[in-house]
Design a protein around this motif. Structure first.
Motif, PDB file in Angstrom:
ATOM      1  N   GLU A 137      -3.366  -1.526  -7.113  1.00  0.00           N
ATOM      2  CA  GLU A 137      -1.934  -1.674  -6.884  1.00  0.00           C
ATOM      3  C   GLU A 137      -1.172  -1.452  -8.192  1.00  0.00           C
ATOM      4  O   GLU A 137      -1.524  -2.018  -9.231  1.00  0.00           O
ATOM      5  CB  GLU A 137      -1.631  -3.064  -6.320  1.00  0.00           C
ATOM      6  N   VAL A 158      -0.308   2.279  -4.236  1.00  0.00           N
ATOM      7  CA  VAL A 158      -1.738   2.089  -4.452  1.00  0.00           C
ATOM      8  C   VAL A 158      -2.304   3.415  -4.937  1.00  0.00           C
ATOM      9  O   VAL A 158      -2.196   4.432  -4.257  1.00  0.00           O
ATOM     10  CB  VAL A 158      -2.453   1.658  -3.148  1.00  0.00           C
ATOM     11  N   ARG A 199       4.306  -0.321  -1.069  1.00  0.00           N
ATOM     12  CA  ARG A 199       3.344  -0.629  -2.120  1.00  0.00           C
ATOM     13  C   ARG A 199       2.839   0.664  -2.717  1.00  0.00           C
ATOM     14  O   ARG A 199       2.571   1.607  -1.982  1.00  0.00           O
ATOM     15  CB  ARG A 199       2.138  -1.325  -1.478  1.00  0.00           C
TER      16      ARG A 199
END
Ligand code: MG
Length: 162
Positions: A24, A19, A17
């Motif tokens: 996000e 971030v 992911r």
């Protein structure tokens, strides 16, 4: 008044992911690291610690400590901001630059500023945030890394002076 500066860089890898500033970022790659690898919040955290003369993020939250595995960096920043409060220091403003080749962060910048302001409990007008590419140069330019710099200004004893 005290000024602090922070810098962070993490490699970008597939399957993580991304971030940035607690927001996000959609895409194929994310920042690799022990925590959530949020280079923006890490740079802001280091800037506050620098202004306080209290070491760096690696000393406070060691990446050898399992407690910080996949840690939410907003919680780490919150703890350091509370440390500033405990020292009698108010955050006057924060200014961040993100270095990322892609994706373009324009649509997310407002959310990022609001997130940083929320964690620090300051007005969003006190948070500057810019994003720029590296024009194809080096690891950042080739899309293999993301980096951020931050400066913060702290003011002590404002209540006493007013
Ligand atoms: Mg970091």
């Amino acid at each position: 008044m005290r000024i602090g500066h922070g810098f962070d860089i993490h490699p970008l890898v597939a399957g993580r992911r991304m971030v940035l500033a607690g927001v996000e970022v959609p895409g194929e790659v994310g920042c690799a690291g022990h925590s959530d690898a949020d280079v923006v919040l890490h740079a802001v955290t280091d800037a506050i610690l620098g202004a306080l003369g209290m070491g760096d993020i690696g000393e406070w939250f060691p990446d050898t400590d399992q407690a910080y595995k996949d840690a939410d960096s907003s919680e780490l920043l919150d703890r350091v901001a509370r440390q500033a409060t405990a020292q009698g220091a108010d955050i006057v403003n924060v200014d961040v630059t993100i270095y990322l080749e892609r994706p373009k962060l324009g649509p997310l910048k407002t959310a990022m500023r609001e997130r940083i302001a929320g964690i620090l409990e300051i007005d969003v007008s006190r948070v500057g945030l810019k994003a720029r590419t590296f024009e194809g140069f080096g690891a950042i330019g080739e899309g293999r890394a993301a980096a951020a710099t931050a400066v913060v200004l702290l003011e002590s004893g404002r209540d006493r002076e007013e």
